[in-house]
Design a protein around this motif. Structure first.
Motif, PDB file in Angstrom:
ATOM      1  N   UNK A  80      21.655  61.937   8.271  1.00 15.07           N
ATOM      2  CA  UNK A  80      21.348  60.727   9.002  1.00 15.07           C
ATOM      3  C   UNK A  80      22.169  59.395   8.728  1.00 15.07           C
ATOM      4  N   UNK A  81      22.552  59.528   7.351  1.00 16.59           N
ATOM      5  CA  UNK A  81      23.414  58.133   6.685  1.00 16.59           C
ATOM      6  C   UNK A  81      24.650  58.369   7.475  1.00 16.59           C
ATOM      7  N   UNK A  82      25.112  59.342   7.621  1.00 17.10           N
ATOM      8  CA  UNK A  82      26.620  59.593   8.191  1.00 17.10           C
ATOM      9  C   UNK A  82      26.477  59.315   9.529  1.00 17.10           C
ATOM     10  N   UNK A  83      25.246  59.326  10.426  1.00 19.05           N
ATOM     11  CA  UNK A  83      25.452  59.162  11.802  1.00 19.05           C
ATOM     12  C   UNK A  83      24.971  57.735  11.842  1.00 19.05           C
ATOM     13  N   UNK A  84      24.480  57.164  10.945  1.00 18.73           N
ATOM     14  CA  UNK A  84      24.142  55.464  11.086  1.00 18.73           C
ATOM     15  C   UNK A  84      25.548  54.763  10.566  1.00 18.73           C
ATOM     16  N   UNK A  85      26.179  55.273   9.537  1.00 22.20           N
ATOM     17  CA  UNK A  85      27.607  54.591   9.300  1.00 22.20           C
ATOM     18  C   UNK A  85      28.619  54.814  10.006  1.00 22.20           C
ATOM     19  N   UNK A 108      24.950  55.004  15.183  1.00 15.89           N
ATOM     20  CA  UNK A 108      23.610  55.302  15.736  1.00 15.89           C
ATOM     21  C   UNK A 108      22.855  54.214  15.809  1.00 15.89           C
ATOM     22  N   UNK A 109      21.983  53.678  16.547  1.00 17.18           N
ATOM     23  CA  UNK A 109      21.242  52.855  16.365  1.00 17.18           C
ATOM     24  C   UNK A 109      19.942  53.091  15.533  1.00 17.18           C
ATOM     25  N   UNK A 110      19.236  52.135  14.730  1.00 19.30           N
ATOM     26  CA  UNK A 110      18.236  52.383  13.981  1.00 19.30           C
ATOM     27  C   UNK A 110      16.968  53.119  14.575  1.00 19.30           C
ATOM     28  N   UNK A 111      16.793  52.842  15.918  1.00 17.10           N
ATOM     29  CA  UNK A 111      15.769  53.398  16.769  1.00 17.10           C
ATOM     30  C   UNK A 111      15.903  54.852  16.886  1.00 17.10           C
ATOM     31  N   UNK A 112      17.241  55.437  16.715  1.00 18.87           N
ATOM     32  CA  UNK A 112      17.422  56.734  16.975  1.00 18.87           C
ATOM     33  C   UNK A 112      17.649  57.617  15.656  1.00 18.87           C
ATOM     34  N   UNK A 113      17.296  56.809  14.600  1.00 18.40           N
ATOM     35  CA  UNK A 113      17.427  57.738  13.392  1.00 18.40           C
ATOM     36  C   UNK A 113      16.428  58.946  13.008  1.00 18.40           C
ATOM     37  N   UNK A 142      15.087  60.520  15.539  1.00 14.02           N
ATOM     38  CA  UNK A 142      15.376  61.761  16.244  1.00 14.02           C
ATOM     39  C   UNK A 142      16.687  62.301  15.756  1.00 14.02           C
ATOM     40  N   UNK A 143      17.507  61.880  15.173  1.00 14.63           N
ATOM     41  CA  UNK A 143      18.777  62.357  14.253  1.00 14.63           C
ATOM     42  C   UNK A 143      18.201  63.225  13.332  1.00 14.63           C
ATOM     43  N   UNK A 144      17.210  62.907  12.583  1.00 16.22           N
ATOM     44  CA  UNK A 144      16.706  63.495  11.482  1.00 16.22           C
ATOM     45  C   UNK A 144      15.888  64.721  11.894  1.00 16.22           C
ATOM     46  N   UNK A 145      15.141  64.652  12.932  1.00 16.91           N
ATOM     47  CA  UNK A 145      14.242  65.658  13.276  1.00 16.91           C
ATOM     48  C   UNK A 145      15.121  66.858  13.974  1.00 16.91           C
ATOM     49  N   UNK A 146      16.004  66.319  14.636  1.00 16.21           N
ATOM     50  CA  UNK A 146      16.967  67.387  15.434  1.00 16.21           C
ATOM     51  C   UNK A 146      17.996  68.259  14.185  1.00 16.21           C
ATOM     52  N   UNK A 203      12.237  66.556   7.779  1.00 17.78           N
ATOM     53  CA  UNK A 203      12.427  65.297   8.768  1.00 17.78           C
ATOM     54  C   UNK A 203      11.520  64.203   8.246  1.00 17.78           C
ATOM     55  N   UNK A 204      10.086  64.559   7.898  1.00 21.24           N
ATOM     56  CA  UNK A 204       9.110  63.489   7.629  1.00 21.24           C
ATOM     57  C   UNK A 204       9.567  63.060   6.170  1.00 21.24           C
ATOM     58  N   UNK A 205       9.765  64.113   5.406  1.00 23.77           N
ATOM     59  CA  UNK A 205      10.276  63.842   3.977  1.00 23.77           C
ATOM     60  C   UNK A 205      11.565  62.816   3.835  1.00 23.77           C
ATOM     61  N   UNK A 206      12.504  63.061   4.587  1.00 31.06           N
ATOM     62  CA  UNK A 206      13.782  62.481   4.633  1.00 31.06           C
ATOM     63  C   UNK A 206      13.468  61.178   5.091  1.00 31.06           C
ATOM     64  N   UNK A 207      12.767  60.866   6.215  1.00 28.00           N
ATOM     65  CA  UNK A 207      12.540  59.565   6.677  1.00 28.00           C
ATOM     66  C   UNK A 207      11.690  58.826   5.738  1.00 28.00           C
ATOM     67  N   UNK A 208      10.785  59.471   5.093  1.00 25.83           N
ATOM     68  CA  UNK A 208       9.965  58.649   4.186  1.00 25.83           C
ATOM     69  C   UNK A 208      10.784  58.094   2.867  1.00 25.83           C
ATOM     70  N   UNK A 209      11.812  59.126   2.531  1.00 21.88           N
ATOM     71  CA  UNK A 209      12.433  58.543   1.587  1.00 21.88           C
ATOM     72  C   UNK A 209      13.427  57.234   1.928  1.00 21.88           C
TER      73      UNK A 209
END
Length: 92
Positions: free
Chosen positions: A26-31, A35-40, A42-46, A72-78
């Motif tokens: 997720x962080x690699x996709x963002x940096x 990838x816009x924050x609104x899609x993070x 989706x990236x985490x879930x996929x 995915x939920x644990x990653x996004x919560x973190x």
């Protein structure tokens, strides 16, 4: 008709390596890919579903799907708790 919950065999290694790997994706996709924050989410879930179904719980589709959403939920919560904690720290 299925009346029982699926049996999910998990261990501590799932929690130790799956969530950090997905966080890095997720962080690699963002940096790197901007990838816009609104899609993070989706990236985490996929990425969590791919990792869980094809690597962690190979051969058990119901367990792979369940644990993929869990990872995915644990990653996004973190991710978001660290973001808000850092933001609150910077404001004081």
């Amino acid at each position: 008709m299925m009346n029982e919950y699926p049996i999910i065999h998990t261990n501590i290694w799932d929690a130790i390596w799956a969530v950090p790997v997905i966080l890095l994706v997720v962080l690699a996709a963002k940096w790197f890919f901007k990838v816009p924050s609104s899609w993070l989410s989706t990236v985490a879930t996929v990425s969590a579903l791919i990792l869980s179904i094809f690597i962690s719980h190979r051969g058990n589709l119901s367990a792979g799907i369940f644990m993929g959403f869990f990872y995915s939920a644990a990653t996004l919560g973190l991710l978001y708790s660290l973001k808000h904690s850092y933001s609150a720290y910077r404001q004081t």
